[in-house]
Design a protein around this motif. Structure first.
Motif, short mmCIF file in Angstrom:
data_model
loop_
_atom_site.label_atom_id
_atom_site.label_comp_id
_atom_site.label_asym_id
_atom_site.label_seq_id
_atom_site.Cartn_x
_atom_site.Cartn_y
_atom_site.Cartn_z
N ASN A 133 0.82 -1.21 0.00
CA ASN A 133 0.00 0.00 0.00
C ASN A 133 0.86 1.26 0.00
O ASN A 133 0.50 2.28 -0.60
N THR A 173 -16.06 0.46 14.55
CA THR A 173 -17.08 0.74 13.54
C THR A 173 -17.80 2.02 13.92
O THR A 173 -17.73 2.46 15.07
N ASN A 215 -16.01 5.25 3.01
CA ASN A 215 -15.80 5.43 1.57
C ASN A 215 -16.28 6.80 1.10
O ASN A 215 -16.73 6.96 -0.03
N ALA A 308 -7.73 0.94 11.97
CA ALA A 308 -8.71 1.03 10.88
C ALA A 308 -10.13 0.94 11.42
O ALA A 308 -10.43 0.16 12.31
N LYS A 310 -14.44 0.92 10.24
CA LYS A 310 -15.35 0.59 9.14
C LYS A 310 -16.67 1.32 9.31
O LYS A 310 -17.29 1.26 10.37
N ALA A 315 -16.29 -0.62 2.30
CA ALA A 315 -16.05 -1.99 1.85
C ALA A 315 -15.10 -2.73 2.80
O ALA A 315 -15.30 -3.91 3.09
N THR A 316 -14.11 -2.04 3.28
CA THR A 316 -13.14 -2.61 4.21
C THR A 316 -12.75 -1.56 5.24
O THR A 316 -12.91 -0.36 5.00
N PRO A 317 -12.24 -1.95 6.40
CA PRO A 317 -11.76 -0.95 7.37
C PRO A 317 -10.66 -0.10 6.77
O PRO A 317 -9.85 -0.58 5.96
N ALA A 318 -10.63 1.18 7.15
CA ALA A 318 -9.65 2.10 6.56
C ALA A 318 -9.28 3.17 7.58
O ALA A 318 -9.97 3.35 8.59
N ASN A 409 -3.82 -0.44 5.73
CA ASN A 409 -5.20 0.04 5.74
C ASN A 409 -5.32 1.51 5.36
O ASN A 409 -6.42 2.05 5.25
N GLN A 411 -5.68 4.97 3.65
CA GLN A 411 -6.23 5.56 2.44
C GLN A 411 -6.05 7.07 2.52
O GLN A 411 -6.01 7.64 3.60
#
Length: 466
Positions: A133, A173, A215, A308, A310, A315-318, A409, A411
């Motif tokens: 990444n 989360t 996202n 990370a 969610k 879509a995925t933990p970030a 993770n 982004q």
């Protein structure tokens, strides 16, 4: 500190001026490719202790290679103007170190980098020894812009003891974070310390940490502003709800840390630079919770970390974080520059990471022969300012595992969409923090309105960069 917001509280407004002007200068200078047995290296690690540590590494490199190195410390707030003027005069350095993602992409978009030299370094070191990444965030497709060196991350730190007492799950989360914040927001305890200062990029970094989990992106794949998307509206809504459980008044980079370390907040969103003060190793910001008076390690022992997160539509933990890099400039003495960066990412790598391990999480795991050498040795590096302690004696292995995994993770808004110049400009003009400040402050802007305001401001900013 090593964040745009936190490196000694440096300003970043100058990024915008560079984003507007540097493109005009990229092709102006007629400088020929440099040769010889010397290098000029700019480093953003410009604090005296870090300069001294780098000079020590350079001394070893000079003895091994015979190549003379001139080290120049630069301040991040001055980087855009320095690059602009040096590019115009044909006097860019051969190598630049500690360069964050936004200015890296700005320099690339203006033709100021020697990516062929970077490719040679990575091939020599072994691309498979780097976090995938980290390579992705510093590449334009198959073209690698830089050699990524280290990272810091935005993390959520929480009171494990309070969570256990309230039978709350790990806050990883949107739902679990909101539930915990509302449950633990009582009496003198706030649910979470979350930045909402409209004048600080730290607010943008904190919001982006939650936004990428849902996202919510700065721009679409084709580069259009996207902050008014359904996902971003959910992110603004969650941020407002969380901020409502925090302390009264505007929350800044300093007050968020202070509230958590005073034992007055159950959670805090901060960077990994929090770890040294959390462990009681900085006399200027010692933990002062009631239990800390007799045990300054109380908070570090009773704190958990979430890297990370969610969101409902993620879509995925970030998570948000920063990658720092070594770059070779357009007219550099490429053979010497390649040798220097290979040295700094091998023989000198642990010395570089050791300057501040909590903010220099390795993105190279090891060597081809010893695949886990650097991540293993990093665990035992000492952190602190006024006193030092090895990280693996302060924090459990699972805690350090999460930090190392966090690089994967990570982004970043706009980077993989090729919008580095826009990212840098938003960090200067702060449209997102201003919208958040209006939402959580006296204006009481609705989350949907805050999303529209930020989106409109980013769209307008894009037009100035064309």
């Amino acid at each position: 500190m090593r964040m745009w917001a936190l490196r000694g509280t440096r300003a970043v407004a100058a990024v915008v001026a560079a984003a507007l002007g540097i493109g005009l200068l990229a092709g102006c200078a007629g400088t020929q490719t440099r040769t010889g047995n010397s290098l000029t290296v700019w480093s953003e690690e410009n604090l005296p202790a870090r300069m001294a540590a780098t000079e020590k590494l350079i001394g070893v490199f000079e003895k091994q290679t015979g190549i003379k190195v001139k080290l120049v410390g630069i301040d991040e707030s001055q980087l855009p103007q320095l690059v602009e003027s040096a590019a115009a005069a044909g006097k860019l350095p051969d190598v630049m170190g500690g360069i964050p993602l936004a200015p890296l992409w700005q320099m690339y978009s203006n033709g100021l980098l020697n990516t062929d030299a970077t490719a040679k370094v990575l091939d020599g070191l072994g691309r498979g020894t780097f976090d995938p990444n980290a390579l992705k965030l510093t590449a334009d497709g198959t073209r690698q812009l830089s050699v990524p060196s280290d990272s810091w991350q935005q993390v959520l730190v929480y009171r494990k003891d309070l969570f256990a007492r309230a039978h709350l799950p790990v806050p990883d989360t949107y739902d679990s974070i909101l539930k915990a914040a509302k449950t633990l927001d009582k009496g003198s305890m706030s649910g979470i310390s979350l930045a909402d200062d409209p004048k600080d990029v730290f607010t943008q970094q904190s919001f982006e940490d939650l936004a990428v989990a849902e996202n919510c992106q700065l721009v679409t794949a084709d580069g259009k502003a996207a902050l008014d998307s359904p996902q971003c509206r959910k992110a603004f809504t969650a941020y407002q709800q969380l901020a409502a459980t925090g302390p009264a008044g505007t929350q800044t980079v300093d007050t968020t840390r202070a509230t958590y370390q005073a034992g007055q907040s159950a959670m805090v969103v901060w960077s990994t630079y929090l770890l040294n003060s959390l462990a009681g190793l900085r006399d200027d910001v010692l933990p002062n919770c009631p239990q800390c008076k007799g045990d300054k390690t109380f908070l570090s022992r009773n704190s958990g970390i979430v890297t990370a997160i969610k969101g409902p539509d993620g879509a995925t933990p970030a998570q948000f974080g920063e990658i720092s890099s070594w770059t070779v400039t357009k007219h550099a003495n490429a053979p010497a520059a390649e040798k220097f960066i290979r040295f700094m990412m091998s023989t000198g790598y642990e010395g570089w990471l050791g300057m501040e391990p909590e903010g220099k999480i390795p993105v190279r795991d090891g060597t081809v022969a010893a695949p886990k050498k650097y991540v293993t040795d990093w665990r035992g590096m000492k952190i602190g300012v006024d006193s030092l302690q090895p990280m693996d004696t302060l924090f459990p292995a699972s805690f350090l595992d999460q930090l190392l995994a966090g690089v994967g993770n990570m982004q970043r808004w706009g980077i993989t969409q090729g919008q580095g110049a826009l990212v840098g400009a938003t960090e200067g003009t702060l449209p997102v923090p201003q919208a958040i400040g209006s939402m959580t402050g006296g204006d009481q802007l609705s989350p949907d309105s805050a999303a529209r305001q930020a989106d409109s401001a980013v769209s307008a900013l894009q037009k100035t960069l064309l």
